[in-house]
Design a protein around this motif. Structure first.
Motif, PDB file in Angstrom:
ATOM      1  N   PHE A 154      62.778  10.472 -66.732  1.00 16.39           N
ATOM      2  CA  PHE A 154      63.004  11.373 -67.857  1.00 16.39           C
ATOM      3  C   PHE A 154      62.054  11.016 -68.997  1.00 16.39           C
ATOM      4  N   ASP A 155      61.551  12.034 -69.662  1.00 16.43           N
ATOM      5  CA  ASP A 155      60.695  11.780 -70.827  1.00 16.43           C
ATOM      6  C   ASP A 155      61.496  11.187 -71.969  1.00 16.43           C
ATOM      7  N   ILE A 156      62.745  11.620 -72.103  1.00 16.93           N
ATOM      8  CA  ILE A 156      63.623  11.097 -73.144  1.00 16.93           C
ATOM      9  C   ILE A 156      65.047  11.043 -72.589  1.00 16.93           C
ATOM     10  N   ALA A 157      65.713   9.916 -72.789  1.00 17.07           N
ATOM     11  CA  ALA A 157      67.097   9.736 -72.338  1.00 17.07           C
ATOM     12  C   ALA A 157      67.958   9.327 -73.524  1.00 17.07           C
ATOM     13  N   LEU A 158      68.996  10.094 -73.783  1.00 12.87           N
ATOM     14  CA  LEU A 158      69.962   9.768 -74.833  1.00 12.87           C
ATOM     15  C   LEU A 158      71.105   9.011 -74.174  1.00 12.87           C
ATOM     16  N   ILE A 159      71.301   7.766 -74.572  1.00 10.86           N
ATOM     17  CA  ILE A 159      72.277   6.908 -73.905  1.00 10.86           C
ATOM     18  C   ILE A 159      73.364   6.467 -74.876  1.00 10.86           C
ATOM     19  N   TYR A 177      61.375   7.050 -72.642  1.00  8.77           N
ATOM     20  CA  TYR A 177      61.813   6.710 -73.991  1.00  8.77           C
ATOM     21  C   TYR A 177      63.324   6.836 -74.035  1.00  8.77           C
ATOM     22  N   MET A 178      63.925   5.964 -74.818  1.00 12.52           N
ATOM     23  CA  MET A 178      65.379   5.941 -74.940  1.00 12.52           C
ATOM     24  C   MET A 178      65.778   6.115 -76.391  1.00 12.52           C
ATOM     25  N   MET A 179      66.903   6.789 -76.596  1.00 13.39           N
ATOM     26  CA  MET A 179      67.491   6.861 -77.923  1.00 13.39           C
ATOM     27  C   MET A 179      68.975   6.543 -77.801  1.00 13.39           C
ATOM     28  N   LEU A 180      69.451   5.603 -78.606  1.00 12.98           N
ATOM     29  CA  LEU A 180      70.864   5.240 -78.599  1.00 12.98           C
ATOM     30  C   LEU A 180      71.651   6.291 -79.361  1.00 12.98           C
ATOM     31  N   MET A 181      72.764   6.725 -78.792  1.00 10.87           N
ATOM     32  CA  MET A 181      73.615   7.689 -79.490  1.00 10.87           C
ATOM     33  C   MET A 181      75.044   7.173 -79.550  1.00 10.87           C
ATOM     34  N   HIS A 182      75.908   7.967 -80.167  1.00  5.61           N
ATOM     35  CA  HIS A 182      77.325   7.631 -80.350  1.00  5.61           C
ATOM     36  C   HIS A 182      77.511   6.623 -81.478  1.00  5.61           C
ATOM     37  N   TRP A 183      76.598   6.646 -82.454  1.00  6.31           N
ATOM     38  CA  TRP A 183      76.720   5.779 -83.623  1.00  6.31           C
ATOM     39  C   TRP A 183      76.125   6.542 -84.811  1.00  6.31           C
ATOM     40  N   GLY A 184      76.251   5.975 -86.012  1.00  5.22           N
ATOM     41  CA  GLY A 184      75.605   6.542 -87.191  1.00  5.22           C
ATOM     42  C   GLY A 184      76.370   7.628 -87.909  1.00  5.22           C
ATOM     43  N   LYS A 187      63.611  -7.135 -75.208  1.00  6.52           N
ATOM     44  CA  LYS A 187      63.693  -8.114 -74.130  1.00  6.52           C
ATOM     45  C   LYS A 187      63.342  -7.489 -72.789  1.00  6.52           C
ATOM     46  N   ASN A 188      63.702  -6.206 -72.602  1.00  7.07           N
ATOM     47  CA  ASN A 188      63.505  -5.532 -71.312  1.00  7.07           C
ATOM     48  C   ASN A 188      62.328  -4.556 -71.306  1.00  7.07           C
ATOM     49  N   ASP A 189      61.519  -4.597 -72.376  1.00  4.64           N
ATOM     50  CA  ASP A 189      60.326  -3.749 -72.482  1.00  4.64           C
ATOM     51  C   ASP A 189      60.685  -2.260 -72.361  1.00  4.64           C
ATOM     52  N   VAL A 190      61.728  -1.859 -73.064  1.00  6.76           N
ATOM     53  CA  VAL A 190      62.175  -0.462 -73.089  1.00  6.76           C
ATOM     54  C   VAL A 190      61.734   0.186 -74.401  1.00  6.76           C
ATOM     55  N   ASN A 191      61.201   1.380 -74.329  1.00  7.57           N
ATOM     56  CA  ASN A 191      60.758   2.110 -75.521  1.00  7.57           C
ATOM     57  C   ASN A 191      61.956   2.783 -76.197  1.00  7.57           C
ATOM     58  N   LEU A 192      62.576   2.073 -77.100  1.00  4.07           N
ATOM     59  CA  LEU A 192      63.740   2.593 -77.830  1.00  4.07           C
ATOM     60  C   LEU A 192      63.295   3.128 -79.179  1.00  4.07           C
ATOM     61  N   ILE A 193      63.563   4.403 -79.446  1.00  2.00           N
ATOM     62  CA  ILE A 193      63.226   4.987 -80.741  1.00  2.00           C
ATOM     63  C   ILE A 193      64.496   5.127 -81.568  1.00  2.00           C
ATOM     64  N   ALA A 194      64.360   5.080 -82.884  1.00  2.00           N
ATOM     65  CA  ALA A 194      65.522   5.143 -83.777  1.00  2.00           C
ATOM     66  C   ALA A 194      65.191   5.977 -85.010  1.00  2.00           C
ATOM     67  N   PRO A 195      64.981   7.277 -84.834  1.00  2.00           N
ATOM     68  CA  PRO A 195      64.687   8.137 -85.990  1.00  2.00           C
ATOM     69  C   PRO A 195      65.894   8.244 -86.906  1.00  2.00           C
ATOM     70  N   GLN A 196      65.645   8.624 -88.130  1.00  2.00           N
ATOM     71  CA  GLN A 196      66.727   8.813 -89.102  1.00  2.00           C
ATOM     72  C   GLN A 196      67.495  10.075 -88.760  1.00  2.00           C
ATOM     73  N   GLY A 251      54.706  14.124 -75.116  1.00  2.00           N
ATOM     74  CA  GLY A 251      54.082  13.171 -74.209  1.00  2.00           C
ATOM     75  C   GLY A 251      53.518  11.957 -74.923  1.00  2.00           C
ATOM     76  N   ARG A 252      53.441  11.985 -76.243  1.00  2.00           N
ATOM     77  CA  ARG A 252      52.941  10.848 -77.028  1.00  2.00           C
ATOM     78  C   ARG A 252      54.030  10.347 -77.962  1.00  2.00           C
ATOM     79  N   LEU A 253      55.253  10.417 -77.466  1.00  2.00           N
ATOM     80  CA  LEU A 253      56.415  10.100 -78.289  1.00  2.00           C
ATOM     81  C   LEU A 253      56.372   8.654 -78.771  1.00  2.00           C
ATOM     82  N   TYR A 254      56.321   8.513 -80.071  1.00  2.00           N
ATOM     83  CA  TYR A 254      56.357   7.173 -80.638  1.00  2.00           C
ATOM     84  C   TYR A 254      56.797   7.256 -82.092  1.00  2.00           C
ATOM     85  N   ILE A 255      57.860   6.543 -82.408  1.00  2.00           N
ATOM     86  CA  ILE A 255      58.316   6.477 -83.799  1.00  2.00           C
ATOM     87  C   ILE A 255      58.544   5.009 -84.149  1.00  2.00           C
ATOM     88  N   PRO A 256      57.806   4.469 -85.104  1.00  2.00           N
ATOM     89  CA  PRO A 256      58.050   3.076 -85.516  1.00  2.00           C
ATOM     90  C   PRO A 256      59.498   2.938 -86.019  1.00  2.00           C
TER      91      PRO A 256
END
Length: 390
Positions: free
Chosen positions: A296-301, A331-338, A360-369, A378-383
Motif C-alpha cells: 500500500f502507498d499509505i496505510a492508516l493503522i 508509508y504509515m500514519m497512526l490513527m485513533h489518537w489526537g 527502530k524498524n525503518d518504517v516511514n511513519l508520517i505525523a501531519p497536524q 509517490g513522493r510522500l514525505y512530511i518531516p
C-alpha cells in the motif's frame, strides 16, 4: 404488682409486634426499590428505543442471511484466530509516560484546511483527528469514519469530549462526497450528528453488514448503501474496494453487541493503493491482507487507545508498526489518537511510542497536524514536527 404486670404485658406485645412491623417495613422498602428499578429499566429501554442516536438493529430476515456467514453464529459476528505479537506483548508497558497527561492543557489547534489541495485532481489525504480522514483518490472524494461531532457518546453529558472544537460546520465547506466508508458502529467512528449533516451531499455509503440499519434510521436511502463481509470485493467509481477483517467488536447500546460487523478498508485507485485498518488487536489477518492486497502507498493503522485489559481489541503502538510491516505499507500514519481520551495513557504517548518503534524498524511513519493535507503523489514525505508538544 399491677404496674409490673402491665409493663411485662407491654414488653411481650412489643416483642411480638416489632418483628412484624420490621418485616412489614422491609417488605414495603423492597417493593419501593423493585418498583424504582423497574421504572429505571423502562426509562432506559424507552430512551434507547426512541432516541435515534442508538441507530437500528438487524431484522429477522437480515439475521437469516448472516447465519450463512462463517464469521456469524448464535446471533453475533465473531473473529476467529489468535496470534501473539512476536512473543513480546508481555514486555510492552501500559504507559511509558513518567507523568501521564491524559488530556491536552488547552484546545488542540487544527491546521487551516487547504480546500484548494483537497479539491484538486491530485490524490491526497487530510486528517481530522482520531480515525476521520478525507481521501482524494482518482479525483473522487471519500470520507473515512467521519466522526466530526463534539463528544464520543450517545449523550452530551457523559463521554470523551473532542480536544478541539467540533468540526460539524466544516461539512458545509466540503466538496460533494462521492462515498463514505464506515469501519464499525462505535460512537467514536459512527457519529449521528455528522451523518445527519453529511447525508445530503454523499453519493454512497460503504459499511460492514448490519451497519446500514443505523444509517437508514437516520434518513439515508437504502439504495445508497452497500454492505460487505470480510474479504468481499466490489467496484465503484472506478475503484476496487474490499472489506478486511479486524479483531474487534461492535455495538451502540446494552443489548446489541456484535450484532453488526466491523472491519478495515482497502481502496485501490489508478495511482494510490490505500488501506485503513479500522479498530482491532494485532493478529495474523494483517499478513493475509498484505499478501492479498499489498503493498500500500499509505496505510492508516489504529494504535492510540490501548490497555492490557483490552489488548485483544486494540493495538499498542509497537504492534501498530508491526501491522504496517505486515500489510506492506510504504508509508504509515497512526490513527485513533489526537481527538479523544478513551484510555488511561498520556494523550501524546501513542505517537511518541509509534515514532520510536518506526525508527527502530525503518518504517516511514508520517505525523501531519490535524487538518493538514498530505499529497499522495509517490513522493510522500512530511518531516515530523512534533506539533503535539506545542
Amino acid at each position: 404488682m399491677s404496674n409490673s404486670k402491665d409493663l411485662t404485658a407491654t414488653q411481650e406485645i412489643i416483642e411480638n409486634v416489632a418483628p412484624k412491623v420490621r418485616k412489614g417495613m422491609m417488605k414495603k422498602i423492597m417493593i419501593y426499590l423493585f418498583t424504582f428499578l423497574v421504572l429505571i429499566c423502562v426509562f432506559i429501554f424507552l430512551f434507547i428505543t426512541i432516541n435515534p442516536v442508538f441507530g437500528g438493529n438487524p431484522s429477522k430476515e437480515q439475521k437469516e442471511v448472516y447465519s450463512k456467514f462463517k464469521n456469524y453464529a448464535d446471533g453475533k459476528f465473531f473473529y476467529e484466530g489468535s496470534t501473539k505479537f512476536n512473543g513480546n506483548e508481555s514486555n510492552i508497558s501500559i504507559s511509558t509516560s513518567a507523568r501521564k497527561v491524559r488530556n491536552p492543557s488547552g484546545q488542540v489547534p487544527v491546521s487551516e484546511i487547504d480546500w484548494n489541495k483537497i479539491n484538486s485532481k491530485e490524490d491526497s489525504l487530510t486528517w481530522f483527528g482520531h480515525s476521520a480522514f478525507l481521501l482524494s483518490i482518482d479525483n473522487k472524494k471519500i470520507l473515512i469514519d467521519p466522526m466530526l461531532g463534539p463528544i464520543a457518546s450517545p449523550v452530551s453529558f457523559v463521554g470523551s469530549k473532542r480536544y478541539s472544537e467540533d468540526m460539524l460546520d466544516m461539512i458545509e465547506e466540503m466538496p460533494p462526497i462521492d462515498a463514505v466508508f464506515i469501519t464499525h458502529d462505535h460512537y467514536d467512528h459512527l457519529d449521528y450528528q455528522s451523518i445527519k449533516k453529511l447525508k445530503s451531499k454523499v453519493g454512497h455509503f460503504f459499511v460492514p453488514y448490519g451497519v446500514s440499519n443505523h444509517l437508514i434510521r437516520w434518513g439515508v436511502a437504502k439504495e445508497k448503501i452497500t454492505e460487505l463481509n470480510w474479504w468481499d470485493e466490489t467496484e465503484s467509481h472506478g475503484l476496487t474496494i474490499a472489506l478486511t477483517p479486524t479483531k474487534h467488536f461492535s455495538g451502540r447500546e446494552l443489548f446489541n453487541r456484535d450484532t453488526t460487523l466491523w472491519g478495515g478498508w482497502v481502496i485501490l485507485g489508478k495511482q494510490t493503493r490505500f488501506f485503513t485498518s479500522g479498530d482491532g488487536g494485532y493478529d495474523a489477518h494483517f499478513k493475509k491482507i498484505g499478501k492479498k492486497y499489498g503493498p500500500f502507498d499509505i496505510a492508516l493503522i489504529e494504535g492510540g487507545q490501548y490497555d492490557r485489559r483490552w489488548s485483544w481489541a486494540h493495538m499498542f503502538p509497537e504492534q501498530s508498526v508491526q501491522a504496517n510491516i505486515d500489510v506492506k505499507g510504504k508509508y504509515m500514519m497512526l490513527m485513533h489518537w489526537g481527538a479523544f481520551t478513551l484510555a488511561n495513557h498520556g494523550w501524546t504517548e501513542p505517537i511518541e511510542r509509534a515514532l520510536k518503534a518506526a525508527k527502530k524498524n525503518d518504517v516511514n511513519l508520517i505525523a501531519p497536524q490535524i487538518g493538514e493535507t498530505v499529497q499522495l503523489d509517490g513522493r510522500l514525505y512530511i518531516p515530523v514536527s512534533s506539533w503535539w508538544k506545542n
